[in-house]
Design an enzyme around this catalytic site. Structure first.
Site, PDB file in Angstrom:
ATOM      1  N   CYS A 184       2.182   2.339  12.818  1.00  0.00           N
ATOM      2  CA  CYS A 184       3.328   3.215  12.562  1.00  0.00           C
ATOM      3  C   CYS A 184       3.510   4.233  13.683  1.00  0.00           C
ATOM      4  O   CYS A 184       4.624   4.630  13.988  1.00  0.00           O
ATOM      5  CB  CYS A 184       3.148   3.929  11.238  1.00  0.00           C
ATOM      6  SG  CYS A 184       2.828   2.772   9.916  1.00  0.00           S
TER       7      CYS A 184
ATOM      8  N   GLY B 148       0.813  -1.206   0.000  1.00  0.00           N
ATOM      9  CA  GLY B 148       0.000   0.000   0.000  1.00  0.00           C
ATOM     10  C   GLY B 148       0.849   1.260   0.000  1.00  0.00           C
ATOM     11  O   GLY B 148       0.498   2.263  -0.638  1.00  0.00           O
ATOM     12  N   THR B 149       1.974   1.216   0.698  1.00  0.00           N
ATOM     13  CA  THR B 149       2.835   2.404   0.782  1.00  0.00           C
ATOM     14  C   THR B 149       3.353   2.771  -0.609  1.00  0.00           C
ATOM     15  O   THR B 149       3.290   3.939  -1.015  1.00  0.00           O
ATOM     16  CB  THR B 149       4.017   2.130   1.735  1.00  0.00           C
ATOM     17  OG1 THR B 149       3.477   1.770   3.010  1.00  0.00           O
ATOM     18  CG2 THR B 149       4.908   3.346   1.879  1.00  0.00           C
TER      19      THR B 149
ATOM     20  N   THR C  83      11.411  -7.834 -11.661  1.00  0.00           N
ATOM     21  CA  THR C  83      10.704  -9.108 -11.825  1.00  0.00           C
ATOM     22  C   THR C  83       9.576  -9.222 -10.806  1.00  0.00           C
ATOM     23  O   THR C  83       9.773  -8.957  -9.619  1.00  0.00           O
ATOM     24  CB  THR C  83      11.700 -10.286 -11.658  1.00  0.00           C
ATOM     25  OG1 THR C  83      12.764 -10.096 -12.587  1.00  0.00           O
ATOM     26  CG2 THR C  83      11.024 -11.620 -11.910  1.00  0.00           C
TER      27      THR C  83
ATOM     28  N   ASN D  87      -7.704   4.006   9.194  1.00  0.00           N
ATOM     29  CA  ASN D  87      -7.154   2.825   9.843  1.00  0.00           C
ATOM     30  C   ASN D  87      -7.316   2.828  11.354  1.00  0.00           C
ATOM     31  O   ASN D  87      -7.302   1.780  11.988  1.00  0.00           O
ATOM     32  CB  ASN D  87      -5.665   2.668   9.482  1.00  0.00           C
ATOM     33  CG  ASN D  87      -4.914   3.969   9.572  1.00  0.00           C
ATOM     34  OD1 ASN D  87      -5.202   4.911   8.830  1.00  0.00           O
ATOM     35  ND2 ASN D  87      -3.963   4.046  10.480  1.00  0.00           N
TER      36      ASN D  87
ATOM     37  N   GLN E 170      -7.595   0.021   3.845  1.00  0.00           N
ATOM     38  CA  GLN E 170      -8.384  -0.529   4.956  1.00  0.00           C
ATOM     39  C   GLN E 170      -9.813  -0.885   4.558  1.00  0.00           C
ATOM     40  O   GLN E 170     -10.455  -1.700   5.220  1.00  0.00           O
ATOM     41  CB  GLN E 170      -8.428   0.469   6.123  1.00  0.00           C
ATOM     42  CG  GLN E 170      -7.092   0.663   6.816  1.00  0.00           C
ATOM     43  CD  GLN E 170      -6.599  -0.576   7.565  1.00  0.00           C
ATOM     44  OE1 GLN E 170      -7.347  -1.542   7.788  1.00  0.00           O
ATOM     45  NE2 GLN E 170      -5.335  -0.569   7.950  1.00  0.00           N
TER      46      GLN E 170
ATOM     47  N   HIS F 199      -1.801  -7.564   2.503  1.00  0.00           N
ATOM     48  CA  HIS F 199      -1.741  -8.160   3.840  1.00  0.00           C
ATOM     49  C   HIS F 199      -2.852  -7.692   4.775  1.00  0.00           C
ATOM     50  O   HIS F 199      -2.958  -8.166   5.904  1.00  0.00           O
ATOM     51  CB  HIS F 199      -0.351  -7.974   4.469  1.00  0.00           C
ATOM     52  CG  HIS F 199      -0.042  -6.602   4.976  1.00  0.00           C
ATOM     53  ND1 HIS F 199      -0.085  -6.280   6.309  1.00  0.00           N
ATOM     54  CD2 HIS F 199       0.330  -5.472   4.335  1.00  0.00           C
ATOM     55  CE1 HIS F 199       0.267  -5.009   6.468  1.00  0.00           C
ATOM     56  NE2 HIS F 199       0.526  -4.492   5.286  1.00  0.00           N
TER      57      HIS F 199
ATOM     58  N   SER G 231      -3.736  -3.009  -0.519  1.00  0.00           N
ATOM     59  CA  SER G 231      -2.649  -3.782   0.088  1.00  0.00           C
ATOM     60  C   SER G 231      -3.130  -5.203   0.349  1.00  0.00           C
ATOM     61  O   SER G 231      -4.252  -5.413   0.826  1.00  0.00           O
ATOM     62  CB  SER G 231      -2.225  -3.123   1.399  1.00  0.00           C
ATOM     63  OG  SER G 231      -1.250  -3.914   2.039  1.00  0.00           O
TER      64      SER G 231
HETATM   65  C1  LIG Z   1      -4.593   3.284   5.434  1.00  0.00           C
HETATM   66  C2  LIG Z   1      -3.297   2.605   5.146  1.00  0.00           C
HETATM   67  N1  LIG Z   1      -2.611   2.943   4.044  1.00  0.00           N
HETATM   68  C3  LIG Z   1      -1.445   2.357   3.725  1.00  0.00           C
HETATM   69  C4  LIG Z   1      -0.893   1.396   4.541  1.00  0.00           C
HETATM   70  C5  LIG Z   1       0.419   0.776   4.164  1.00  0.00           C
HETATM   71  O1  LIG Z   1       0.244  -0.439   3.487  1.00  0.00           O
HETATM   72  P1  LIG Z   1       1.475  -1.455   3.372  1.00  0.00           P
HETATM   73  O2  LIG Z   1       1.753  -1.970   4.736  1.00  0.00           O
HETATM   74  O3  LIG Z   1       0.991  -2.523   2.432  1.00  0.00           O
HETATM   75  O4  LIG Z   1       2.619  -0.702   2.784  1.00  0.00           O
HETATM   76  C6  LIG Z   1      -1.564   1.021   5.712  1.00  0.00           C
HETATM   77  C7  LIG Z   1      -0.971   0.010   6.634  1.00  0.00           C
HETATM   78  O5  LIG Z   1      -1.136   0.074   7.835  1.00  0.00           O
HETATM   79  C8  LIG Z   1      -2.798   1.633   6.017  1.00  0.00           C
HETATM   80  O6  LIG Z   1      -3.484   1.322   7.117  1.00  0.00           O
END
Ligand SMILES: Cc1ncc(COP(=O)(O)O)c(C=O)c1O
Length: 368
Positions: free
Chosen positions: A316, A69-70, A229, A143, A171, A193, A191
């Protein structure tokens, strides 16, 4: 262990792991290779793209796989170059840090405030008399509080001034119905996971006419938008997780809604307890609350000693000792924000686990 932190990450579904294993063993081909082993890997990646597309009602051709997601958020913000950027006050650091640390790319960065209920309401753009071409980044669901944002309204307002809208749906996807088409967003981040898939995999969805610039250059994988890759096994796992989330969405939603209702009913018997964003639409699995006079991080550690995993906010921000920027943006007093605990339920939690959590919580509070 009682795991109640599914907004941080989810345990990979056994069916996801099973789907991935052949691609870690015998089906190890490079999707760019022309021989059979390569073609099998290419086809697996394409199937996963279809599965992810189906979860969020988007064209498969407009999905690029990223390492999470990041990275998807960072890639989305590449389209904001030379534009004025608006980010909401409740965004995840995956948006805010990418924006602030590369502020020279944008003509300006403005913040969209949240109200005391945790919502970022439209109207702001008009008040600020936007210039054509502004770029708005507003998450679909927060989140921490779980508050679901009025993204469709924002997308319409943004489009009306010729701007672009990105939504971080990390989320929301898999927890509530999400339609890229109906939202009218230009870009959306996902994302793996957070939906019972493997870590290190995600996706950016973009509208064909949006100018997305690669973050890294190399081979022309993912149509040149994400060189390197492909992580085939993870992509296959993400695809499988997306398929399961789509097929089981109604059941998961109903189950979590009912579990959370039971949880909140019990929480409300704790004197002074405040549920954040309680009055607005929220993710069915999330409840964030504060208890006056309690140290949230200390409580979290005490719960950990009893084998119960919860969060004090976003993973985080956790451990930093800082007040959650989300709660601060909602105007929650520092003392109450410091007591925050977030419980995020998953598809496999049980009513018995909830009862156990509440009883341990009450016993710990009685000692304070
Ligand atoms: C709202 C939100 N965006 C982005 C992320 C980041 O995703 P990733 O861990 O896959 O980089 C998170 C992860 O906690 C999230 O809650």
């Amino acid at each position: 262990m009682i795991y109640l932190d599914h907004n941080a990450t989810t345990p990979p579904d056994e069916r996801v792991v099973e789907a991935m294993l052949p691609y870690l063993r015998q089906l190890y081909g490079n999707p760019s290779s022309l021989y059979r082993l390569g073609r099998i890997a290419r086809s697996a990646v394409d199937t996963a793209r279809e599965q992810v597309a189906a979860l969020i009602d988007a064209p498969a051709a407009q999905i690029v796989f990223t390492n999470g997601g990041t990275e998807a958020n960072a890639l989305a913000l590449s389209s904001a170059r030379n534009r004025r950027l608006w980010i909401s006050a409740i965004e995840h650091p995956a948006v805010t840090e990418n924006a602030v640390r590369q502020s020279e790319r944008y003509t300006a960065i403005n913040t969209l405030p949240a109200d005391t209920y945790g919502l970022v309401l439209p109207g702001m753009l008009a008040e600020q008399s936007p210039q054509a071409g502004d770029f708005v980044s507003l998450m679909l669901a927060n989140n921490e509080t779980g508050a679901v944002q009025p993204v469709a309204e924002w997308a319409a307002a943004t489009r009306a001034v010729g701007g672009l809208l990105h939504t971080d749906a990390v989320q929301a996807a898999g927890k509530i119905p999400v339609s890229f088409k109906q939202l009218g967003a230009d870009l959306m981040s996902l994302s793996s996971h957070k939906i019972y898939g493997p870590k290190g995999c995600g996706a950016l969805v973009w509208r064909a006419d949006v100018d997305v610039r690669p973050l890294i250059y190399g081979g022309d994988q993912e149509r040149g938008l994400r060189a390197g890759t492909e992580n085939v096994a993870a992509i296959v796992g993400f695809g499988k997780a997306a398929e399961l989330a789509r097929l089981e969405l109604d059941d998961r939603l109903a189950r979590m809604q009912s579990l959370r209702a039971g949880l909140e009913q019990q929480l409300k018997t704790i004197p002074g307890l405040v549920i954040f964003a309680e009055r607005v639409p929220r993710l069915p699995n999330t409840v964030q609350f504060g208890i006056p006079g309690v140290n949230g991080e200390m409580l979290l550690m005490q719960l950990d000693q009893k084998n119960i995993a919860v969060s004090s906010g976003s993973a985080c921000a956790a451990g930093s000792g800082q007040i959650s920027p989300v709660l601060a943006a909602m105007g929650v007093a520092d003392s109450l924000a410091k007591s925050a605990i977030r419980v995020s339920l998953g598809k496999d939690n049980t009513a018995r686990e909830i009862d156990e959590f509440v009883s341990v919580l009450k016993a710990l509070l009685a000692r304070v």
